[in-house]
Design a protein around this motif. Structure first.
Motif, PDB file in Angstrom:
ATOM      1  N   LEU A 161      -9.502  -2.728  -3.039  1.00 51.32           N
ATOM      2  CA  LEU A 161     -10.198  -1.329  -2.515  1.00 51.32           C
ATOM      3  C   LEU A 161     -10.035  -1.384  -0.631  1.00 51.32           C
ATOM      4  CD1 LEU A 161     -13.670  -1.322  -4.635  1.00 51.32           C
ATOM      5  CD2 LEU A 161     -11.159  -0.165  -5.062  1.00 51.32           C
ATOM      6  N   SER A 162     -10.112  -0.166  -0.369  1.00 49.25           N
ATOM      7  CA  SER A 162     -10.076  -0.160   1.269  1.00 49.25           C
ATOM      8  C   SER A 162     -11.511  -0.531   1.524  1.00 49.25           C
ATOM      9  CB  SER A 162     -10.165   1.568   1.548  1.00 49.25           C
ATOM     10  OG  SER A 162     -11.329   2.169   1.009  1.00 49.25           O
ATOM     11  N   SER A 217      -4.913  -1.224  -1.486  1.00 49.46           N
ATOM     12  CA  SER A 217      -3.733  -1.999  -1.773  1.00 49.46           C
ATOM     13  C   SER A 217      -3.486  -2.413  -3.107  1.00 49.46           C
ATOM     14  CB  SER A 217      -3.505  -3.074  -0.648  1.00 49.46           C
ATOM     15  OG  SER A 217      -4.554  -4.028  -0.934  1.00 49.46           O
ATOM     16  N   VAL A 218      -2.178  -2.899  -3.234  1.00 46.33           N
ATOM     17  CA  VAL A 218      -1.983  -3.644  -4.801  1.00 46.33           C
ATOM     18  C   VAL A 218      -1.460  -5.107  -4.452  1.00 46.33           C
ATOM     19  CG1 VAL A 218      -0.506  -3.541  -6.787  1.00 46.33           C
ATOM     20  CG2 VAL A 218      -1.419  -1.255  -5.751  1.00 46.33           C
ATOM     21  N   LEU A 247     -15.475   3.503  -6.868  1.00 45.60           N
ATOM     22  CA  LEU A 247     -15.796   2.497  -6.048  1.00 45.60           C
ATOM     23  C   LEU A 247     -14.946   2.523  -4.788  1.00 45.60           C
ATOM     24  CD1 LEU A 247     -15.247  -0.182  -8.813  1.00 45.60           C
ATOM     25  CD2 LEU A 247     -17.423   0.680  -7.903  1.00 45.60           C
ATOM     26  N   ASP A 248     -14.123   3.115  -4.636  1.00 46.61           N
ATOM     27  CA  ASP A 248     -13.193   3.123  -3.325  1.00 46.61           C
ATOM     28  C   ASP A 248     -13.986   3.993  -2.359  1.00 46.61           C
ATOM     29  OD1 ASP A 248     -10.968   1.988  -1.787  1.00 46.61           O
ATOM     30  OD2 ASP A 248     -10.402   4.327  -1.646  1.00 46.61           O
ATOM     31  N   THR A 302       0.933  -1.169  -0.056  1.00 46.64           N
ATOM     32  CA  THR A 302       0.022   0.130   0.052  1.00 46.64           C
ATOM     33  C   THR A 302       1.035   1.333  -0.133  1.00 46.64           C
ATOM     34  OG1 THR A 302      -1.931   1.130   1.079  1.00 46.64           O
ATOM     35  CG2 THR A 302      -0.129   0.174   2.524  1.00 46.64           C
ATOM     36  N   ALA A 303       0.299   2.555  -0.029  1.00 45.52           N
ATOM     37  CA  ALA A 303       0.991   3.531   0.114  1.00 45.52           C
ATOM     38  C   ALA A 303       0.974   4.187   1.560  1.00 45.52           C
ATOM     39  CB  ALA A 303       0.340   4.543  -0.901  1.00 45.52           C
ATOM     40  N   THR A 304       2.438   4.878   1.477  1.00 44.25           N
ATOM     41  CA  THR A 304       2.457   5.565   2.951  1.00 44.25           C
ATOM     42  C   THR A 304       1.727   6.804   2.920  1.00 44.25           C
ATOM     43  OG1 THR A 304       4.664   6.188   2.346  1.00 44.25           O
ATOM     44  CG2 THR A 304       4.488   4.162   3.348  1.00 44.25           C
TER      45      THR A 304
END
Length: 506
Positions: free
Chosen positions: A380-381, A388-389, A479-480, A354-356
């Motif tokens: 999605l969250s 996340s990926v 969607l997220d 995921t991103a920080t």
């Protein structure tokens, strides 16, 4: 974009089409697909990069494509191959002669979803006295459990996972068990993050309550035992664990068989018995089915049999080693990039990141990776867990690992320069207030058009395979921010717009 001049407008032609032209049409249609080989697709397909394996599996499939699994007495070859696959899966997963689970039995299904539906069906039907049965699952359990609960009218009790460990608390699962509970489930590993649930503790709690425990090892069950043999610290999860009553494992994943073959195993025949459906109260043949389908092509089973025979135990150990090394290399690539962090330290065949704070927009990053030839899976969250990926790693990825790090660095830089996706204010406001029930066909079409999805019904003769935008960040962002129930409804409507019949002009 599909070339209409080379692809027919409908499957049923007015006059028969020569074989070579038909194959050319199929190949032309396939051009728009993600690459199934080459180690650049991190979801949906499983490629061992073993020369000749595809040809062997295709030949075996052809030999048995018209064999019907409906009646094993008419086609004993299929029965023999199915029993061999079940025996192999049982042995890999800690059962069989000389183990603590010597009487393991099972059935071959069409995939993990069917295996999980049958696991729930078997547990439900083992307790006909329970009028309103329930199952307990972690929130990280595969969505097929929700599908099973929906189809079978079983209540679904979901226990959240810890935001740091991404695993459920066994005590919380135990507390969720009620008198109506017929099954407790856990994952080895979970699909989303690739972590193994605390199976031993969960199975013990289920056994103390007199409830079955199913381990969903569809995703990684074929690989985890080999990783353990390679010295990796894989926790106990299989039939060696007391209280585990059933396990599912997909052979079309890390056994590298073609789609779609899964195996559902039970600790003994008595536990499996409610899985069967039999019906004799009609004038035709007596129906007896171990799985959901009645007619089953022997093709996938024969292809799986040929794959296992050809690769062998030593082949799977070698492929697991390649995959382990690829996972380690990809995880190092993620760690080396500012703005990204691993969701969990890899312990199976998944790298999930995921991103920080201040990092790139993950959905833009996914598009940038796609532009560089890497096809990843955005997640999605959910319930406090960030977007996340997901990377499903196979043996075919190993030769590509060195290429991934520089491309990931470049993609992060490009995503950072682009900046995050900003939904139009009116669209963000609409999603924030919209309920699934308020979606009208006109509203759906308008939303889809604004996102670049679909097109006019019948456009391109209905065979235009280009109704999706090249970049999906805007769609994923929408969607997220939508609640799960609205996500579901939006996706149903969007996919419905894509699935339209192709009408031949003559």
């Amino acid at each position: 974009m599909i070339d209409e001049s080379r692809v027919g407008a409908g499957a049923l032609a007015a006059a028969g089409v020569p074989a070579e032209r038909v194959l050319a049409e199929v190949r032309q249609l396939r051009v728009a697909d993600r690459p199934t080989h080459g180690g650049r697709l991190f979801a949906y397909v499983y490629d061992p990069a073993v020369p000749g394996l595809d040809e062997l599996a295709a030949a075996a499939h052809q030999e048995s494509a018209h064999v019907n699994g409906l009646d094993p007495t008419a086609f004993p070859s299929l029965l023999a191959m199915e029993n061999a696959l079940v025996g192999a899966a049982g042995r890999v997963l800690g059962g069989g002669p000389g183990t603590t689970a010597p009487d393991v039995v099972g059935s071959v299904t069409s995939g993990g979803t069917e295996s999980l539906i049958l696991a729930v069906k078997t547990a439900r039907d083992a307790h006909p006295e329970i009028a309103a049965p329930r199952i307990v699952v972690p929130s990280s359990a595969h969505a097929a459990f929700a599908k099973a609960a929906h189809y079978l009218r079983v209540a679904l009790d979901v226990v959240p996972v810890h935001p740091d460990t991404l695993r459920p608390d066994p005590a919380a699962l135990a507390a969720a068990i009620r008198p109506e509970t017929v099954l407790v489930a856990c994952s080895a590993p979970s699909y989303a993050h690739g972590v193994v649930d605390p199976v031993a503790e969960i199975a013990a709690a289920a056994a103390d309550a007199g409830v079955r425990c199913h381990v969903d090892a569809c995703f990684g069950g074929w690989t985890l035992p080999y990783l353990r043999r390679l010295g990796e610290p894989v926790p106990a999860f299989d039939f060696a664990v007391p209280g585990v009553t059933s396990i599912s494992v997909d052979l079309h994943k890390y056994a590298y068989a073609p789609k779609g073959v899964s195996v559902l195993l039970h600790r003994d025949a008595a536990l499996r018995a409610p899985q069967y459906f039999a019906y004799a109260d009609w004038p035709g043949y007596t129906m007896i089915n171990p799985v959901i389908a009645s007619t089953r092509s022997g093709g996938p089973i024969a292809a799986a049999y040929a794959t296992l025979r050809h690769l062998g135990d030593d082949g799977y150990l070698r492929l697991a080693a390649l995959t382990r090394d690829a996972v380690a290399g990809l995880a190092d690539a993620v760690r080396a990039v500012d703005g990204l962090r691993l969701m969990a330290e890899p312990e199976s065949t998944v790298v999930c990141f995921t991103a920080t704070e201040g990092g790139p927009d993950l959905f833009v990053l996914v598009d940038e990776l796609t532009a560089r030839g890497w096809h990843t899976q955005p997640q999605l969250s959910y319930d406090g867990l960030p977007a996340s990926v997901h990377l499903t790693v196979t043996a075919a990825v190993a030769p590509r690992v060195a290429e991934f790090g520089p491309d990931l660095t470049d993609a992060v830089a490009a995503a950072t320069a682009t900046g995050p996706v900003r939904l139009p204010a009116e669209l963000a406001s609409l999603v924030g207030t919209l309920t699934p029930e308020a979606l009208t066909p006109e509203l759906v079409v308008g939303l889809a058009a604004g996102l670049g999805l679909g097109g006019e019904p019948g456009a391109g003769g209905g065979s235009d395979a280009g109704p999706l935008p090249e970049r999906m960040a805007l769609v994923n962002t929408l969607l997220d921010v939508a609640p799960p129930a609205l996500r579901e409804r939006l996706l149903v409507e969007f996919v419905s717009l894509l699935q339209r019949p192709t009408w031949a002009s003559s």
